[in-house]
Design an enzyme around this catalytic site. Structure first.
Site, short mmCIF file in Angstrom:
data_model
loop_
_atom_site.label_atom_id
_atom_site.label_comp_id
_atom_site.label_asym_id
_atom_site.label_seq_id
_atom_site.Cartn_x
_atom_site.Cartn_y
_atom_site.Cartn_z
N ASP A 159 0.43 -1.55 0.06
CA ASP A 159 -0.13 -0.05 -0.11
C ASP A 159 1.12 1.45 0.06
O ASP A 159 1.84 1.42 0.47
CB ASP A 159 -1.06 -0.57 1.14
CG ASP A 159 -1.83 0.68 0.92
OD1 ASP A 159 -2.51 1.24 -0.02
OD2 ASP A 159 -2.66 1.84 2.31
N HIS A 189 2.78 3.61 -8.49
CA HIS A 189 1.86 1.85 -9.38
C HIS A 189 3.37 1.42 -10.07
O HIS A 189 3.56 0.04 -9.96
CB HIS A 189 0.51 1.40 -9.86
CG HIS A 189 -0.08 1.61 -9.09
ND1 HIS A 189 -0.42 1.32 -8.16
CD2 HIS A 189 -1.37 2.51 -9.73
CE1 HIS A 189 -1.73 1.86 -7.78
NE2 HIS A 189 -2.53 2.83 -8.41
N LEU A 222 9.84 -20.80 -3.51
CA LEU A 222 9.14 -19.61 -3.00
C LEU A 222 7.78 -20.07 -4.14
O LEU A 222 8.21 -19.80 -4.93
CB LEU A 222 9.93 -18.32 -3.61
CG LEU A 222 8.84 -17.55 -3.31
CD1 LEU A 222 8.94 -17.39 -1.55
CD2 LEU A 222 9.27 -15.98 -3.63
C1 IPE Z 1 -5.43 -2.42 0.27
O1 IPE Z 1 -4.85 -1.41 -0.03
C2 IPE Z 1 -5.33 -3.69 -1.28
C3 IPE Z 1 -4.45 -3.61 -1.43
C4 IPE Z 1 -2.92 -3.06 -1.30
C5 IPE Z 1 -4.07 -4.62 -3.07
P1 IPE Z 1 -5.79 0.16 -0.19
O2 IPE Z 1 -5.11 1.28 -0.91
O3 IPE Z 1 -7.17 -0.70 -1.22
O4 IPE Z 1 -6.67 -0.52 1.31
P2 IPE Z 1 -7.65 0.93 2.31
O5 IPE Z 1 -8.65 1.54 0.80
O6 IPE Z 1 -6.52 1.80 2.62
O7 IPE Z 1 -8.28 0.06 3.20
C1 IPE Z 2 -1.66 0.72 -3.33
O1 IPE Z 2 -1.39 1.52 -3.53
C2 IPE Z 2 -1.81 -0.35 -4.89
C3 IPE Z 2 -3.70 -0.90 -4.88
C4 IPE Z 2 -4.06 -0.57 -4.08
C5 IPE Z 2 -3.85 -1.19 -6.00
P1 IPE Z 2 -2.50 2.78 -3.20
O2 IPE Z 2 -3.18 3.03 -4.15
O3 IPE Z 2 -3.75 2.42 -2.06
O4 IPE Z 2 -1.37 3.75 -2.68
P2 IPE Z 2 -2.69 5.05 -2.06
O5 IPE Z 2 -3.21 3.77 -0.58
O6 IPE Z 2 -3.67 5.98 -2.59
O7 IPE Z 2 -1.33 6.10 -1.02
MG MG Z 3 -4.13 2.37 -0.33
#
Ligand code: IPE
Ligand code: IPE
Ligand code: MG
Length: 256
Positions: free
Chosen positions: A35, A52, A146
């Site tokens: 995240d 990303h 792994l």
């Molecule tokens: C969790 O992150 C999902 C992934 C990292 C793929 P999110 O960004 O979607 O989660 P929330 O919305 O902060 O809970």
């Molecule tokens: C995690 O990063 C990737 C996915 C959820 C696919 P985010 O896109 O959720 O990044 P933040 O949380 O907005 O910083």
């Molecule tokens: Mg996120």
């Protein structure tokens, strides 16, 4: 083996951490909620999609160190069942990055004994993404060093709903008595069937929540939370998490 680039030489901190890690008590299974990509980009005034892209580098680094250490299972949360709420363009970028990662890395992943095990409702992914993950699963299925579980269109509640449905059908067909349903049987109907539960869950980016990830499997998992954003996460952070994990007392509800 993975190609070594000059900038990948170990830092003093990494060497120190590696020396502290007890190789006989490594976590068997590590789970990571990848995240913070959006915030990483935002802080640099960049579009989220570049966050990303940068996150893929972190995944490469972490997979490499897990192989080097001899971690047996790594589960990474790449796309949740709730992430469909995001703008179309962002979803497309995520799917394209996945395809690109698998196509570019597959030979190296294979050469390093990595089994790609996509978990989630794969049938709901766009056809091109489905094709890429199924190809990667097939090509790496005999690898044993792994297992890399890639959680894609994954939601823990949806995983449990599927398991309950399958068990209910077995009961209806007379193949199973309700009394035979136990914890082991439920575990064996999840995507992670046959694997040990995660010993360690890592969530970068400073949020303190599970976001529908591995609810059943995390029953006794140790959590390691860090404000470091996923695109900044490197092997050194994984080593820090393992050292911290090894200092914990896991009691599983009992007494020591
Ligand atoms: C969790 O992150 C999902 C992934 C990292 C793929 P999110 O960004 O979607 O989660 P929330 O919305 O902060 O809970
Ligand atoms: C995690 O990063 C990737 C996915 C959820 C696919 P985010 O896109 O959720 O990044 P933040 O949380 O907005 O910083
Ligand atoms: Mg996120």
């Amino acid at each position: 083996m993975f190609k070594k680039l000059p900038e990948e030489r170990k830092t003093a901190e990494e060497t120190g951490l590696l020396a502290r890690i007890d190789r006989s008590r490594l976590p068997q299974h590590i789970a990571i909620i990848m995240d913070g990509n959006g915030r990483w980009a935002q802080r640099r005034g960049l579009p989220r999609t570049l966050g990303h892209r940068a996150g893929v580098e972190s995944l490469r680094d972490v997979v490499k160190i897990c192989v080097e250490l001899g971690i047996r299972f790594l589960t990474v949360y790449a796309f949740s069942t709730e992430n469909w709420k995001r703008p179309r363009e962002e979803i497309n970028t995520l799917m394209n990055l996945l395809i690109e990662y698998l196509q570019k890395e597959i030979d190296e992943l294979c050469a390093n004994g990595i089994r790609i095990n996509p978990i989630g409702k794969l049938e709901e992914l766009p056809a091109s993404a489905q094709k890429a993950v199924l190809m990667a699963r097939e090509r790496t299925r005999l690898n044993r060093r792994l297992t890399l579980n890639v959680a894609l269109n994954y939601g823990s509640r949806s995983e449990l709903v599927e398991a309950v449905r399958t068990l209910a059908q077995k009961v209806r067909r007379g193949e199973l008595a309700p009394g035979e349903i136990d914890e082991k049987l439920i575990s064996s109907h999840l995507y992670t069937a046959g694997q040990p539960d995660p010993d360690l869950l890592i969530r970068p980016s400073g949020d303190y929540r599970v976001s529908n990830f591995l609810l059943w499997q995390l029953a006794y998992t140790e959590f390691w939370l860090t404000p470091v954003l996923w695109p900044d996460f490197r092997r050194v952070h994984l080593l820090q998490a393992i050292v911290d994990f090894q200092s914990r007392e896991r009691r599983f509800g009992g007494l020591l």
